[in-house]
Each structure stands twice: as structure tokens, then as C-alpha cells.
Design an enzyme around this catalytic site. Structure first.
Site, PDB file in Angstrom:
ATOM      1  N   LEU B 315       7.855  -2.804   4.868  1.00 36.94           N
ATOM      2  CA  LEU B 315       6.867  -1.777   5.179  1.00 36.94           C
ATOM      3  C   LEU B 315       6.160  -1.334   3.910  1.00 36.94           C
ATOM      4  CD1 LEU B 315       9.375   0.174   7.291  1.00 36.94           C
ATOM      5  CD2 LEU B 315       7.099  -0.213   8.184  1.00 36.94           C
ATOM      6  N   ASP B 316       4.854  -1.254   3.978  1.00 37.96           N
ATOM      7  CA  ASP B 316       4.100  -0.665   2.883  1.00 37.96           C
ATOM      8  C   ASP B 316       4.291   0.851   2.977  1.00 37.96           C
ATOM      9  OD1 ASP B 316       2.106  -0.355   0.868  1.00 37.96           O
ATOM     10  OD2 ASP B 316       0.737   0.251   2.467  1.00 37.96           O
ATOM     11  N   LYS B 317       4.309   1.541   1.825  1.00 39.12           N
ATOM     12  CA  LYS B 317       4.524   2.992   1.882  1.00 39.12           C
ATOM     13  C   LYS B 317       3.233   3.753   2.182  1.00 39.12           C
ATOM     14  CE  LYS B 317       4.909   5.682  -1.828  1.00 39.12           C
ATOM     15  NZ  LYS B 317       4.004   6.830  -1.686  1.00 39.12           N
ATOM     16  N   THR B 318       2.283   3.668   1.239  1.00 42.71           N
ATOM     17  CA  THR B 318       1.113   4.540   1.330  1.00 42.71           C
ATOM     18  C   THR B 318       0.215   4.123   2.490  1.00 42.71           C
ATOM     19  OG1 THR B 318       1.243   4.728  -1.043  1.00 42.71           O
ATOM     20  CG2 THR B 318      -0.746   5.569  -0.002  1.00 42.71           C
TER      21      THR B 318
END
Lengths: 71, 634
Positions: B315-318
Site C-alpha cells: 500500500l502506498d501511504k500518502t
């Protein structure tokens, strides 16, 4: 010209080849593709020698009801 | 009479009529035999039933044969004719009737799985009201020119994609996003063709019309997805291509060896690999259709099968786990400041907080920095933020401004040192605390002394912890968060979401390497992201999932799975649906193979006769279709 037909009657994928053969056998039809999963029938044809009504009638002769669709 | 003629010309209705008559005759024949003991009646009526139902089958067989195509109808016609010749009237009637009736039931049921798409097609708007030279003109939706102003009345469908320029309303976007709660629309927000304006009058500037709308793209995308053959389907079709010729040969061989005509004919009856060829498509059409209804676009059967095998999720955070917009989360007041605005009824505490924010906002008003947006957004909406008299940016450190003779400084300890402002121990303490929580901390100074510290952070989406929990329930073994942010911020967000595995300070190409590494460990990897800098990682992952795709055409066209909204809970839903579909395909293939094997064995051993063979065959097709349809209800 490319015409899109839609049929709700396709019940067994064996009809795919049957309808494709029938359409491709028509004079003025360059290509025909039947998508069993969605019931879409794509026809490349010359509307002068093979008008849309003839396409519908040909599909009907193979035993399936189809209607012309916008998209 | 005309009615009757049109009935006759419609192959579907003619077939229904023939099926009904043939079924009635069979009932009469059975009644004659068992109630009145009339065997002659029985045979005559059965033969009539076979001829009526068989006429349609024979006709279609003939059309195909004329085009040099050996159809299933031809096999059934030969079998039924053979049965009539050897006097097996009941078998002939049952085979032809069941063939027609089965096809009718199957087409009807399959139609329901295709109907979800039909629903989307029916959403397509039919008229549009355009403002031309100040007058309202009604045109077809595709005749609207991009840039023209469209008037959308309450209760009508929005005919084009566009931006609201005037008006306020709630719009039901469930068709596009799968979200059942209507979305608020005001000037500046985007609207989509096919969604329904529920409350007020909207003026919309058209940006996309006809085939260039999100709805048209979704329909195209879903259909292409449903038509694209899954690996299992390709395998089955290769098998099926040989199956029918094999059965014909087997039938001939069986007759030559046993001289048993009925056995040979029965083999022809089961020569259609119906359940087998339909097993995969029906699951895929149902699975992709069901997903589309929930705002999840899956690129095709192959991706559906792959998504069902996913074992690791990156998962990408931002912008994915977080909202992607920093907000002020903490205001630490160190010293009461002079009032710069009227704060009405607030408590002393709130007043002091608002004052610190207010002074900071005045200084930041001229800045383009993302943190400046957060500070300005945190000020009470009622207060207008005045422009500073003087303003200066210290890149990487902060800003300094003068307003009504007051000197304001907002930034890091470095800025304070530059400005010669002493930072008290309490401020250092607040900075440390905020940074330990993964937040960005800035100091606010007024007239040479520090008045407060602001904590600013991107916020976790509220549904993130629930998503992680559901992913674990679905059985995902490995969940990794990838981010370009520093380790402390990353840990804080991951901890709040419930993710253990965090890889921080990554460059875009590092994200790609992480995906490769997971794949090297034997995982089937899905990657969720939104930004352009995620594109390489999304492409490398076995399944790339793009969020919030409703407005971005590129995402709809390229992502393996595109989620129309920003709803994180759609991710476990998409994976769960993929798994359910994969299981469904496997069940269907097994049902079909077992049926074919049992039928063949049964016929060769003489336990299954013509009518029974056809019944089992048609029943297996129905079971496979009904099993596929279960996906629509999950």
C-alpha cells in the site's frame, strides 16, 4: 461501417461460430465477431450491399434474436 | 393474425411456442398411457411432440450445415430421427423437448447475469438541455459541444461529464461509484453523465460528451473485461474443440463394435460440452458484473483469476492510506497573544489557540507551501485572513511577515535562530512530542517571543484500520506499507492503521524494487496507489489497484483493478470477490468435468439412455449457471 448488435438469446458458446459463419458468408460483410460472454455482435460491413436489417435477419435465421445497439 | 405472424418470425417466441406445445403433447401422451392405458395414443402423441420440437432444431441444423458447420443441433436431430425410426418415441420426444426447454431456461438465466451491464446501458441519458444564445435548446446528449453550458433540472439524469458552474444539489452517483449516499455538488465540483440530480437546478459546463464520458468508458471497460478470456476458459475451449468430434467418432465406433444403434445415438445426445464451455464465462461475467455494480472495475478474466491468488499487498501511504492533505492536528499555546481578530464566545483556551493559528495564518497567507494551506484551513471559517504588510520566505525554514506593526515568524528552530528569537524549553518539549508522533511541528513567534507550536500531519483515512482487519480476514498473509516519507512519520501512520511491515524513505524506483523483492519471495503481489510516482510499481505488481478513478480516465483504462471511489473498504471487497469468483470457476469446472465423465461412463455401461442423458446434460448446464449467479448476491 461498423454496426453493433446485441442478443440476449445466446445460451451455449457453440452458437458463436454458427452466427459468425452466417454473417461472414453474407455479401458485403468484411468481418463479424460474436462475444458470447456479453452477447455483443460486432459486424464490419458495407451498408449498401449488406444493410443492417439483413444482418439482423441473418442472425435471426440462425435462431437468435438480435437488436441494433448504439454502444 | 399479424400478431401470430410476428410471433412466428421471432425465433425466440416461436421456440417458446413450440416448446410449450411439445411439452403439452408429452403430458397428454403420458396421461394417455398411464391413466387410460392407450399405448397407441402415447406413441402418436410422443412422435408429434418430437416432430414439433425437432422441427426448430432440424431447421437450425440445416442452416448451419448449409454453411458447412456441424452443429450440436445436427447431432440432436440425428439422434431424435434415429430414435423415431427405431420406435423409441418417448426418447425422441424427451430429447428434443429438453433440448429446447433447457436452452430457453439457460438463456433466461444467463440474461440475468448479463443484465447488470444492461442496467448500465439503460443509465445512458437520452436528452440534454443546452443554453445556446441565452435560450434553452433540447438536444441529444452526444450533440452537446464540450464547453457548452447544460441545464440539469431536479430529478433528471446528468447528460454529460462536466463541472458545476452554478447551483447546489445532491447527486446520486451510485451508478458510477457504487456509493449509495448522494454526493453534494456545488460550483466547481465535477459531475458525471448518467448520474441523477436529486434536488436543485444545476448549471454544468460540459467537459466530456457521448463516448468520451466516464459512463461510456466504464461500459466499454466492463464489456472488454467480460469478453477477455481467462486462462481457464482458453484451456477449456481447447478441450471442448476436440470433445464434440471425439464423441461423434466414439458414437460411430460404438455402433460398429456393439451394433447397438440406441447406444450410438445416446452418445450423440451428450456430444455437446455445454456445462464445460459455459462454466468459466458464467462465473466471470457474474463476478465482473457484480464488482462493477460496487464501483470496482476489473480489467478482465485473467486479472480476476490473478487477483484471486494474491498473497501480498503493498500500500502506498500518502493519498492511499491517508487522505493526502495535511491538517493542523495540535495547537500548543505557550503564551497568550494579543488579539488580532474578534473571537466572540470562545473559551480562553480556544481563544488562545485560535490566536496562535490566526497569527500564523496571516504570515503563511502568501506562501505556496502545503503546510501553509493546512494552517489557513485550520482558522475559523468566519475570520477573514488579512494580507500581511511585509512578507519574506526562508526556504526550508519558514516565513516571516509584518502585520499592523507586529512581527510574525512561523517555521523551524532554524528560522527562530535566524530571527534571533529564543526558543523556550517548553517549546522544545512540544516539538519533540509532536515529532515523536510522526507529525511536522512548526513554531509560531510574535514580536520576538514564541507564542505556540503547531503540529501538522496528513490524516489516516478513518476506514484504514477496518480495511487492514478485513484484509486479514480474507486471508492475506503479507501487508506492506511503502512510502517516500521518513521512518518516524511512516511508523506513526502504519501503527494507527495496524500495519506491521513498513518500508520508509523510498524513491519511486525503490517501491518497484520492493514489489520485485516480494515477487522473488514467491508472493503474488497487489499494489494499491494513486499518484503518478506509483505508476512503475503499479505496473510491476501482478495486480495494480488504482483508487478514486472516477475522474481520471487513465486509471480506468490502465489499472488492473480501478476503484471508482476513495473508499479503502473496496480493496478487501475486490479481493474477496476475486477469490469467490476463482472458487466459483473451479467448482464449475469440476461439476462440468464430473458430469461429462459420469455421463460417458453411464452411457457406455448402458445405464443412461437418451432422455436421461439429455436431462442430466441440461441439468448440469443449469447448475453451472445458477452456481455462477450466486456471485451476484455476495
Amino acid at each position: 461501417m461498423k454496426t453493433l448488435l446485441r442478443s440476449q438469446d445466446l445460451s451455449c458458446p457453440s452458437c458463436v461460430a454458427k452466427i459468425e459463419n452466417a454473417l461472414q458468408g453474407l455479401k458485403g460483410v468484411n468481418d463479424a465477431k460474436v462475444h458470447f460472454n456479453t452477447g455483443r455482435i460486432e459486424v464490419e460491413h458495407d451498408p449498401d450491399t449488406a444493410p443492417t436489417a439483413v444482418l439482423v435477419q441473418t442472425v435471426r435465421e440462425t435462431g437468435y434474436e438480435a437488436v441494433v445497439a448504439a454502444f | 393474425m399479424k400478431q401470430l405472424k410476428s410471433w412466428w418470425q421471432s425465433p425466440k417466441q416461436r421456440r417458446q411456442l413450440l416448446t410449450a406445445i411439445s411439452g403439452l403433447l408429452i403430458l397428454l401422451a403420458l396421461a394417455g398411457k398411464y391413466l387410460l392405458n392407450q399405448t397407441n395414443w402415447h406413441n402418436g402423441l410422443m412422435a408429434a411432440a418430437a416432430l414439433i420440437a425437432g422441427s426448430d432444431i432440424a431447421l437450425r441444423a440445416w442452416y448451419s450445415l448449409r454453411r458447412r458447420h456441424i452443429s450440436i443441433e445436427l447431432l440432436v436431430t440425428i439422434a431424435a430421427a434415429g430414435a423415431l425410426i427405431i420406435g423409441e418415441y418417448w426418447e425422441a420426444a424427451a430429447v428434443t423437448f429438453l433440448f429446447l426447454f433447457g436452452a430457453y431456461l439457460e438463456a433466461r438465466t444467463l440474461g440475468q447475469t448479463r443484465r447488470i451491464l444492461q442496467g448500465l446501458l439503460e443509465l445512458a441519458p437520452t436528452t440534454a438541455i443546452v443554453l445556446r444564445d441565452g435560450r434553452q435548446v433540447e438536444v441529444m446528449p452526444h450533440e452537446v459541444q464540450p464547453g457548452e453550458t447544460v441545464l440539469v433540472k431536479p430529478g433528471t439524469k446528468i447528460p454529460v461529464d462536466g463541472d458545476v458552474i452554478d447551483g447546489r444539489s445532491a447527486v446520486d452517483e451510485s451508478a458510477i461509484t457504487g456509493e449509495s449516499i448522494p454526493a453534494e455538488k456545488v460550483a466547481g465540483t465535477a459531475v458525471y453523465a448518467g448520474t441523477v440530480n436529486q434536488a436543485g437546478l444545476l448549471k454544468v459546463k460540459a467537459t466530456g460528451v457521448g463516448a468520451d464520458t466516464t459512463l461510456a468508458r466504464i461500459i466499454r471497460r466492463v464489456e472488454e473485461a467480460q469478453e477477455e478470456k481467462a486462462p481457464t476458459q482458453r484451456f477449456i475451449e481447447r478441450f471442448a474443440r476436440w470433445y464434440t468430434p471425439f464423441i461423434i467418432l466414439l458414437s460411430g465406433a460404438a455402433y460398429l463394435v456393439t451394433r447397438d444403434l440406441e447406444l450410438a445415438l445416446t452418445l450423440l445426445v451428450i456430444g455437446c460440452p455445454g456445462a464445460l464451455v459455459i462454466s468459466t464465462p458464467v462465473s466471470i461475467v457474474a463476478g465482473i458484473g457484480r464488482a462493477a455494480k460496487g464501483g470496482i472495475l476489473i480489467k478482465g478474466g485473467e486479472y480476476l483469476e490473478n487477483a484471486g491468488k494474491i498473497s501480498a499487498l503493498a500500500l502506498d501511504k500518502t493519498g492511499t492510506l491517508t487522505i493526502g492533505q495535511p491538517v493542523v492536528t495540535d495547537v500548543v499555546v505557550l503564551q497568550a497573544a494579543v488579539a488580532a481578530g474578534d473571537n466572540g464566545e470562545l473559551s480562553v483556551m480556544e481563544k488562545n489557540e485560535q490566536q496562535a493559528l490566526y497569527w500564523a495564518a496571516i504570515a503563511e497567507a502568501g506562501s505556496e507551501h502545503p503546510l501553509a494551506q493546512a494552517i489557513m484551513a485550520a482558522v475559523d471559517a468566519d475570520d477573514l485572513i488579512p494580507a500581511a504588510d511585509e512578507f519574506e520566505t526562508f526556504t526550508g525554514h519558514g516565513v516571516q511577515a509584518v502585520y499592523l506593526g507586529h512581527e510574525i515568524g512561523v517555521g523551524t528552530t532554524g528560522l527562530m535562530a535566524d530571527l534571533g528569537i529564543p526558543v523556550p524549553a517548553a517549546a522544545h518539549q512540544a516539538l519533540d512530542n509532536l515529532q515523536a508522533e510522526g507529525k511536522t511541528a512548526v513554531i509560531v513567534a510574535l514580536d520576538g517571543s514564541v507564542i505556540g507550536v503547531l503540529g501538522i500531519a496528513d490524516q489516516l483515512r478513518p476506514t484504514a484500520p477496518e480495511m487492514i482487519r478485513r484484509l486479514q480476514v480474507v486471508g492475506l498473509k503479507k501487508i506492506v506499507m511503502l512510502t517516500g516519507d521518513n521512518a518516524r512519520t511512516a511508523q506513526a501512520i502504519a501503527g494507527a492503521a495496524g500495519i506491521q511491515d513498513v518500508r520508509a524513505s523510498l524513491l519511486p524506483e525503490d517501491k518497484l524494487k520492493m514489489i520485485r523483492q516480494l515477487q522473488a519471495e514467491g508472493h503474488v503481489v497487489a499494489m494499491v496507489g494513486d499518484g503518478i510516482n506509483d505508476a512503475p510499481a503499479l505496473a510491476t505488481a501482478d495486480i495494480g489497484i488504482a483508487m478514486g478513478a472516477a475522474g481520471t480516465d487513465v486509471a480506468i483504462e490502465t489499472a488492473d483493478i480501478a476503484l471508482m471511489t476513495d473508499d479503502l473498504l473496496k480493496i478487501p471487497e475486490a479481493l474477496q470477490l476475486s477469490r469467490a469468483t476463482l472458487n466459483n470457476i473451479r467448482q464449475n469446472v469440476i461439476i462440468a468435468l464430473v458430469t461429462v465423465a459420469l455421463l460417458l461412463a453411464g452411457v457406455l455401461l448402458g445405464k443412461v439412455h437418451m432422455a436421461g442423458g439429455m436431462l442430466i446434460h441440461e441439468a448440469s448446464v443449469m447448475i453451472v449457471i445458477l452456481n455462477g449467479m450466486r456471485l451476484l448476491r455476495t
